[in-house]
Enzyme design. Structure first.
Site, PDB file in Angstrom:
ATOM      1  N   ASP A 341     -22.515 -22.981 -18.579  1.00 33.38           N
ATOM      2  CA  ASP A 341     -21.384 -22.245 -17.661  1.00 33.38           C
ATOM      3  C   ASP A 341     -21.588 -20.699 -17.867  1.00 33.38           C
ATOM      4  O   ASP A 341     -22.568 -20.265 -18.382  1.00 33.38           O
ATOM      5  CB  ASP A 341     -19.638 -22.598 -18.074  1.00 33.38           C
ATOM      6  CG  ASP A 341     -19.506 -22.390 -19.531  1.00 33.38           C
ATOM      7  OD1 ASP A 341     -20.180 -21.783 -20.046  1.00 33.38           O
ATOM      8  OD2 ASP A 341     -18.521 -22.065 -20.026  1.00 33.38           O
ATOM      9  N   ASP A 343     -19.535 -16.871 -18.830  1.00 39.53           N
ATOM     10  CA  ASP A 343     -18.545 -16.536 -19.202  1.00 39.53           C
ATOM     11  C   ASP A 343     -18.447 -14.936 -19.153  1.00 39.53           C
ATOM     12  O   ASP A 343     -19.683 -14.304 -19.209  1.00 39.53           O
ATOM     13  CB  ASP A 343     -18.295 -16.853 -20.912  1.00 39.53           C
ATOM     14  CG  ASP A 343     -18.438 -18.146 -21.261  1.00 39.53           C
ATOM     15  OD1 ASP A 343     -17.810 -19.159 -20.282  1.00 39.53           O
ATOM     16  OD2 ASP A 343     -18.849 -18.557 -22.378  1.00 39.53           O
ATOM     17  N   ASP A 431     -15.860 -18.965 -16.848  1.00 42.67           N
ATOM     18  CA  ASP A 431     -14.646 -18.490 -17.580  1.00 42.67           C
ATOM     19  C   ASP A 431     -14.678 -17.175 -17.792  1.00 42.67           C
ATOM     20  O   ASP A 431     -15.536 -16.347 -17.817  1.00 42.67           O
ATOM     21  CB  ASP A 431     -14.702 -19.054 -19.018  1.00 42.67           C
ATOM     22  CG  ASP A 431     -14.863 -20.818 -18.823  1.00 42.67           C
ATOM     23  OD1 ASP A 431     -14.624 -21.410 -17.990  1.00 42.67           O
ATOM     24  OD2 ASP A 431     -15.370 -21.342 -19.911  1.00 42.67           O
TER      25      ASP A 431
END
Length: 507
Positions: A341, A343, A431
């Protein structure tokens, strides 16, 4: 803008014996126990330095034993000193700091144990090699002897891994213990893997690992088995185990942890189809999105895709707050080429102005039609609370977990997709966390990782400095005060540690 004692008889080459009973009056540093080597130092000077250290609140052991944490010597002949130390019966020597007298004088001047730096360590010169067993009948590969810290925050670990065959095995063993809810062995294997990742050389025989910290008996057996057979039979057994395979499959879904996976397994579910077809299973929104976009978000995210997402978030953030601060964190900040992912930290120079920033960003992404999933968590941060002792505890800043639609045209070089995928876009997890600007440095340090680096950094703060560190703050238990920081370097300095660049934190 995109941390009663048994005293040796009067012989210069006396061997380590049982632990002495240290004088406890006025002790300030319970976690630090010194042993001053009499060799080269002399008895009278050793006695003077012992009294000096004790007067400043240090515990000084009369005899070298397994309770010692710091060995101090004036012997400049490292090879002979280490030979003498290894000749004793001390089991914890690999985790002790073996230090030059300069560390002692620095500590006496500061009135507290200073951080152990490379210049303090007594190491065998790179011209001095440990004995090794032949890697093949034709030749031997000498391996330099070095002192490796038990703390990842005192080791520089890049993305290059010279011991991947061993660390991959340890990661499987750690994950297997995690699935069995056995935290101790899980952490032990992750620490062992972290140590081997930091080595600039490849382990070619068991003897070169004898002085390395964090390698327990089980880890050594695995290394030995791989050296002898080229594989670990224990690891192969785990990889072929049905339960391990199914739990690994289920936990690969966004929003599914080990406990949920175990619950599904115990109910006889063995595939995604089983889960989705079971009427009594009620998936939450995160899990529903995890299954819906599984093909995309289970695939690695490239550095180019991370940069493209950074451009999208940067445009959204600065359209709302022109002077906002946006920083890429996580593995990509540590120099990794791929991640699971992306961030980001987003905040504002004005304290308090960040409070509604994430909700405005979410609204803008939704308006653009690229927001596929969103879970927003409002801030519950309380600046009066001490940093958490629990590493697994989530920080309390406002944050959101997103899945965004990323177009092929937005990525330099195109998306990482299969040839048969003709959609022209993919889903990617993003995120965002939004701390107050006065907590930015702590959040940046915590969210940059790696997990093992951060875990050891907090353990070092607690064990070596009597401080508490988390993503919110740094608290000095001795002074009973919070320590301010505007940069990561400030935090390292408070802890008395040499600064380690993000790309060297891949522990």
């Amino acid at each position: 803008m995109f941390h009663a004692p048994i005293v040796p008889r009067a012989r210069k080459r006396s061997r380590p014996a049982e632990a002495s009973a240290p004088r406890r009056e006025g002790v300030k540093f319970e976690d630090v126990r010194l042993y001053l080597v009499e060799r080269k130092m002399g008895r009278s000077r050793r006695s003077f330095l012992t009294e000096l250290a004790r007067s400043k609140g240090f515990i000084v052991e009369d005899v070298l034993s397994d309770v010692v944490t710091h060995v101090v010597s004036e012997d400049s002949q490292a090879s002979s000193l280490w030979a003498w130390l290894k000749g004793g019966s001390v089991k914890n020597l690999p985790v002790m700091h073996v230090l030059d007298i300069s560390w002692f004088t620095d500590s006496m001047r500061e009135g507290k144990p200073v951080a152990v730096e490379t210049r303090h360590l007594i190491q065998v010169s790179r011209r001095g090699y440990s004995e090794t067993l032949p890697a093949s009948p034709e030749a031997t590969t000498p391996t330099p002897v070095s002192t490796v810290s038990q703390y990842a925050c005192q080791r520089r670990t890049t993305t290059q891994n010279n011991n991947k065959i061993f660390t991959d095995a340890f990661e499987v063993l750690a994950e297997s213990h995690e699935f069995n809810d056995m935290e101790g062995p899980c952490l032990a294997f992750r620490r062992a893997a972290s140590v081997l990742k930091s080595l600039p050389w490849t382990v070619q025989n068991l003897r070169v690992t004898e002085d390395l910290p964090c390698l327990g008996e089980h880890s050594m057996c695995v290394i030995e088995e791989i050296l002898q057979h080229g594989r670990s039979f224990e690891v192969e057994k785990i990889l072929s185990d049905e339960r391990y395979q199914i739990l690994k499959l289920f936990t690969s879904v966004f929003g599914v942890g080990p406990k949920t996976a175990e619950k599904w397994y115990r109910r006889g579910l063995r595939s995604f189809s089983d889960v989705l077809a079971e009427p009594s299973i009620h998936l939450n929104r995160m899990q529903q999105s995890g299954f819906l976009h599984y093909g995309d978000i289970s695939r690695a995210v490239s550095k180019a895709e991370a940069q493209a997402l950074g451009n999208i978030i940067d445009e959204a953030v600065h359209a709302i707050t022109p002077d906002a601060i946006l920083t890429l964190t996580g593995g990509f900040r540590r120099g990794k080429d791929f991640g699971h992912d992306v961030d980001f930290i987003v905040t504002t120079p004005q304290l308090g102005k960040e409070e509604r920033l994430l909700t405005s960003v979410i609204d803008r992404l939704k308006h653009q039609g690229i927001l596929l999933y969103c879970e927003y968590q409002a801030s519950t941060f309380d600046e009066s609370k001490l940093p958490s002792h629990r590493f697994e505890a989530m920080d309390h800043f406002a944050k959101c977990f997103l899945i965004l639609r990323l177009e092929d045209s937005q990525v330099d070089g195109g998306l990482q997709t299969a040839e048969e995928d003709r959609r022209g876009w993919r889903a990617v997890r993003v995120d965002l966390v939004s701390p107050p600007v006065d907590r930015y440095a702590f959040t940046l340090l915590g969210w940059s990782g790696s997990r093992q680096f951060e875990r050891d950094l907090r353990r070092f703060a607690r064990m070596e400095r009597r401080m508490l560190l988390d993503n919110h703050a740094l608290y000095d238990k001795t002074k009973k005060e919070f320590l301010a920081a505007t940069t990561e370097k400030d935090i390292f300095a408070h802890l008395g540690l040499e600064y380690i660049e993000p790309w060297q934190r891949n522990a």
